[in-house]
Design a protein around this motif. Structure first.
Motif, PDB file in Angstrom:
ATOM      1  N   MET A   9       0.839  -1.211   0.000  1.00  0.00           N
ATOM      2  CA  MET A   9       0.000   0.000   0.000  1.00  0.00           C
ATOM      3  C   MET A   9       0.871   1.258   0.000  1.00  0.00           C
ATOM      4  SD  MET A   9      -3.264  -0.977   0.433  1.00  0.00           S
ATOM      5  CE  MET A   9      -4.257  -2.282   1.096  1.00  0.00           C
ATOM      6  N   HIS A  22      -2.581   7.575  -0.135  1.00  0.00           N
ATOM      7  CA  HIS A  22      -3.371   6.453  -0.652  1.00  0.00           C
ATOM      8  C   HIS A  22      -3.359   5.300   0.350  1.00  0.00           C
ATOM      9  CE1 HIS A  22      -4.531   7.707  -4.703  1.00  0.00           C
ATOM     10  NE2 HIS A  22      -3.366   8.349  -4.765  1.00  0.00           N
ATOM     11  N   GLU A  36      -2.967   5.443   3.568  1.00  0.00           N
ATOM     12  CA  GLU A  36      -3.797   5.803   4.718  1.00  0.00           C
ATOM     13  C   GLU A  36      -5.285   5.671   4.370  1.00  0.00           C
ATOM     14  OE1 GLU A  36      -1.978   9.172   6.393  1.00  0.00           O
ATOM     15  OE2 GLU A  36      -3.189   9.108   8.213  1.00  0.00           O
ATOM     16  N   ALA A  37      -5.636   6.132   3.166  1.00  0.00           N
ATOM     17  CA  ALA A  37      -7.037   6.043   2.738  1.00  0.00           C
ATOM     18  C   ALA A  37      -7.473   4.587   2.582  1.00  0.00           C
ATOM     19  CB  ALA A  37      -7.234   6.799   1.430  1.00  0.00           C
ATOM     20  N   LEU A  38      -6.516   3.702   2.365  1.00  0.00           N
ATOM     21  CA  LEU A  38      -6.854   2.276   2.245  1.00  0.00           C
ATOM     22  C   LEU A  38      -6.813   1.559   3.595  1.00  0.00           C
ATOM     23  CD1 LEU A  38      -5.002   1.507  -1.111  1.00  0.00           C
ATOM     24  CD2 LEU A  38      -7.456   1.285  -0.717  1.00  0.00           C
ATOM     25  N   GLY A  39      -6.657   2.345   4.678  1.00  0.00           N
ATOM     26  CA  GLY A  39      -6.797   1.765   6.018  1.00  0.00           C
ATOM     27  C   GLY A  39      -5.502   1.483   6.742  1.00  0.00           C
ATOM     28  N   LEU A  67      -7.696  12.594   6.577  1.00  0.00           N
ATOM     29  CA  LEU A  67      -6.267  12.560   6.254  1.00  0.00           C
ATOM     30  C   LEU A  67      -5.527  13.803   6.743  1.00  0.00           C
ATOM     31  CD1 LEU A  67      -6.566  11.048   2.651  1.00  0.00           C
ATOM     32  CD2 LEU A  67      -5.791   9.891   4.716  1.00  0.00           C
ATOM     33  N   ARG A  87      -8.500   3.933  11.551  1.00  0.00           N
ATOM     34  CA  ARG A  87      -8.094   4.098  10.153  1.00  0.00           C
ATOM     35  C   ARG A  87      -8.692   2.978   9.297  1.00  0.00           C
ATOM     36  NH1 ARG A  87      -7.122   8.542   8.065  1.00  0.00           N
ATOM     37  NH2 ARG A  87      -8.372   7.602   6.458  1.00  0.00           N
ATOM     38  N   HIS A  88      -8.627   1.774   9.827  1.00  0.00           N
ATOM     39  CA  HIS A  88      -9.104   0.614   9.079  1.00  0.00           C
ATOM     40  C   HIS A  88     -10.629   0.681   8.894  1.00  0.00           C
ATOM     41  CE1 HIS A  88      -9.109  -3.399   7.500  1.00  0.00           C
ATOM     42  NE2 HIS A  88     -10.021  -3.773   8.385  1.00  0.00           N
ATOM     43  N   SER A 117     -11.650   3.137   6.256  1.00  0.00           N
ATOM     44  CA  SER A 117     -11.457   2.687   4.868  1.00  0.00           C
ATOM     45  C   SER A 117     -12.609   1.804   4.391  1.00  0.00           C
ATOM     46  CB  SER A 117     -10.130   1.933   4.732  1.00  0.00           C
ATOM     47  OG  SER A 117     -10.220   0.672   5.369  1.00  0.00           O
ATOM     48  N   TRP A 135     -11.153   7.548  -0.998  1.00  0.00           N
ATOM     49  CA  TRP A 135     -10.618   8.859  -1.417  1.00  0.00           C
ATOM     50  C   TRP A 135      -9.796   8.675  -2.677  1.00  0.00           C
ATOM     51  CZ3 TRP A 135      -5.312  10.141  -1.600  1.00  0.00           C
ATOM     52  CH2 TRP A 135      -5.042  11.502  -1.854  1.00  0.00           C
ATOM     53  N   LEU A 175      -4.507  -3.993  -5.111  1.00  0.00           N
ATOM     54  CA  LEU A 175      -4.352  -3.306  -3.818  1.00  0.00           C
ATOM     55  C   LEU A 175      -5.636  -2.582  -3.421  1.00  0.00           C
ATOM     56  CD1 LEU A 175      -0.736  -1.852  -4.073  1.00  0.00           C
ATOM     57  CD2 LEU A 175      -1.522  -3.793  -2.747  1.00  0.00           C
ATOM     58  N   ARG A 181     -13.960   0.004  -4.814  1.00  0.00           N
ATOM     59  CA  ARG A 181     -14.195   0.327  -3.402  1.00  0.00           C
ATOM     60  C   ARG A 181     -15.694   0.485  -3.161  1.00  0.00           C
ATOM     61  NH1 ARG A 181     -10.389   2.929  -0.755  1.00  0.00           N
ATOM     62  NH2 ARG A 181     -11.520   2.102   1.010  1.00  0.00           N
TER      63      ARG A 181
END
Lengths: 310, 244
Positions: free
Chosen positions: A198, A205, A207-210, B53, B72-73, B76, B81, B100, B145
């Motif tokens: 990631m 990106h 961070e936005a993906l968790g 963010l 954070r998880h 998502s 974003w 990914l 997503r």
């Protein structure tokens, strides 16, 4: 892809066998029946080969991590000044305890950790600022090292320079500890593969993906620095492996870390085994610094693959 | 319709400058909110704040829970974003980029790649693609997503006309499926073609939210951009001057 893994596996077995046999005198590993040959093979050459394998693998792993951590393909294990602080520590050890066998290694390990702790102060900065801080710290440690070398008695200079160019002949860390460090480092790396992938997309990106990027960066910095510290303590500063092996493995196995990390851990070991075998064979009974050989062997291979891929 | 996103007295600061203050708005499921404003006004920063963010003051609620209560998880799983194009130094291929983004939904990769016209590019490294192709890859990654709220920073940037139209159609389709979308757009016609509501940020710290029908008049938009926006027929267009 399977063929490439097979080739890498065969490569490491072949290099190990050549490394066992080659030296001042060639000894066939399958036909060494006299006690002298057995002692040379299994008590001298094998531990050294395994040390080279583990150190090479650790450097390549650290290189792969630093490149992702700093978002910079030119990053390598020594980029944040850990090698400089370790070298300064090693020379300090040599200066104050010239007779002690452990002084350089203990000094290097302490120096490496001083370097790591200093770098950790800058871990909250973004990749490019942290890299800049690391480069400046590396320059600082180089200056300290130069000062210490200027003050070092003449009889210590050869040992210091030999260590600084990479020396696998006097590793003070037992080989089983290094192999365990190799295994633990690779295991930790494999636990982080998805997060590392990631991070290839950039911090936002990721961070936005968790991904908790701040935490990941701190863990990665600590892990990569600790691995570098172990490698430097074991064998001095050996350049090139940590820079080029991860790129070489990306060219061969793709960019995802579930392949890059194990391939680098094996490929780095393979290169250093090969380089060390050449270093102690070419001008036997004397030895060349292994750091020179890693570059001489690795650069043409890397450039060839780069051109072929283009 | 349930409010997916609710903002109360939101202020966003960057580098000691207040970009916008006291913004109150909401975005429901199946609604598109478009952020308009001049360069440097804080549109992208607002999106970053909504994605958690960058920090912001005031209250951001996501599905009726404060944004900061999400890990954070967890976040998502609720918000996607899409911002700047990712770096290309490490040789990721299009397929790997999409994997990914997909996580457990990798079975859909082929479908979205076909939809965004990137299927022939799947095995090429991102670094070999044009900006427009990379943008399409990012839109395909976005489509993987399946989360209630999409935050998009100029989704039509770099795209040719065909793919700009395709992108707007895709977003309209997502709206009909109940997706809440907040996005920054620079193209006025695209914005007005899709927006249910607008957030206007003037670059002086002021932000106004309202229905697109209420805020889309030539005077308001001319003032916002400090440029002439005129009505041609029923359509608002930038005043590029008459045909010579």
């Amino acid at each position: 892809m399977t063929l490439r893994w097979f080739a890498l596996g065969c490569g490491i077995i072949a290099c190990m066998l050549i490394g066992l046999g080659a030296g001042e005198q060639w000894i066939n590993p399958f036909a060494a029946h006299d006690p002298m040959s057995g002692t040379i093979l299994w008590e001298l050459r094998l531990p050294r080969l395994l040390t080279a394998f583990a150190v090479g693998g650790l450097l390549a792993l650290a290189g792969a991590w630093f490149q992702v951590l700093l978002g910079n393909p030119l990053a390598e294990p020594y980029v944040l000044g850990v090698a400089g602080s370790a070298s300064a520590g090693a020379v300090t050890g040599l200066m104050f305890m010239p007779e002690s066998a452990w002084a350089m290694s203990a000094g290097a390990f302490a120096g490496a950790w001083i370097g790591i702790v200093t770098v950790m102060f800058f871990s909250h900065l973004g990749s490019s600022r942290m890299l800049l801080a690391g480069v400046v710290l590396a320059a600082f440690w180089s200056a300290v090292l130069a000062l210490l070398l200027a003050l070092l008695p003449e009889q210590g200079l050869y040992r210091a320079f030999s260590w600084m160019m990479g020396d696998l002949s006097h590793s003070d860390i037992p080989v089983y500890v290094l192999l365990a460090a190799w295994g633990v480092a690779l295991g930790c790396g494999l636990l982080l593969t998805r997060a590392l992938d990631m991070l290839l997309l950039g911090e936002r990106h990721a961070e936005a993906l968790g991904i908790n990027v701040k935490q990941l960066r701190q863990r990665l910095l600590l892990l990569a620095s600790a691995v570098t510290a172990v490698a430097v303590t074991a064998a001095g500063t050996i350049g090139f492996v940590g820079l080029v092996i991860p790129h070489l493995m990306r060219l061969l196995f793709g960019s995802l870390h579930r392949a890059v990390l194990p391939a680098s851990a094996i490929g780095g070991g393979l290169l250093l085994v090969l380089a060390d075998t050449a270093a102690r064979t070419i001008v036997a009974p004397a030895e060349l610094p292994v750091g020179i050989l890693t570059a001489i062997i690795g650069v043409p291979v890397f450039l060839f693959l780069l051109l072929r891929r283009n | 319709m349930a409010a997916v996103l609710m903002l109360s007295n939101l202020s966003v600061q960057r580098g000691g400058t207040t970009l916008l203050s006291d913004l109150c708005c909401s975005c429901n499921a199946g609604e598109v909110v478009v952020i308009l404003g001049p360069n440097g006004a804080g549109k992208s920063s607002l999106l970053l704040a909504l994605a958690g963010l960058i920090p912001a003051t005031g209250l951001i609620e996501l599905n009726a829970a404060p944004l900061h209560s999400y890990s954070r998880h967890e976040l998502s799983r609720h918000v996607a974003w899409q911002g700047e194009l990712p770096p290309t130094e490490f040789g990721l291929t299009v397929q790997q980029r999409l994997e990914l983004a997909a996580g457990e939904q990798s079975a859909n990769i082929e479908n979205v790649a076909t939809c965004m016209d990137v299927k022939p590019l799947l095995h090429r490294p991102l670094g070999e693609l044009s900006s427009g192709e990379r943008q399409r890859v990012e839109l395909a990654a976005l489509m993987l997503r399946d989360v209630p709220l999409w935050l998009l920073d100029e989704p039509t940037a770099h795209l040719d006309l065909k793919h700009q139209i395709h992108c707007i159609h895709m977003l309209k389709e997502q709206r009909t499926r109940g997706r809440a979308i907040v996005m920054v757009l620079h193209d006025l016609q695209q914005a007005l073609a899709i927006a249910d509501a607008l957030i206007l940020i003037d670059g002086k710290g002021n932000a106004e939210y309202g229905a697109a029908a209420r805020l889309s008049d030539s005077q308001t938009l001319s003032q916002l951009f400090d440029a002439s926006v005129i009505t041609q027929g029923d359509v608002l267009v930038p005043d590029y001057g008459g045909q010579s």
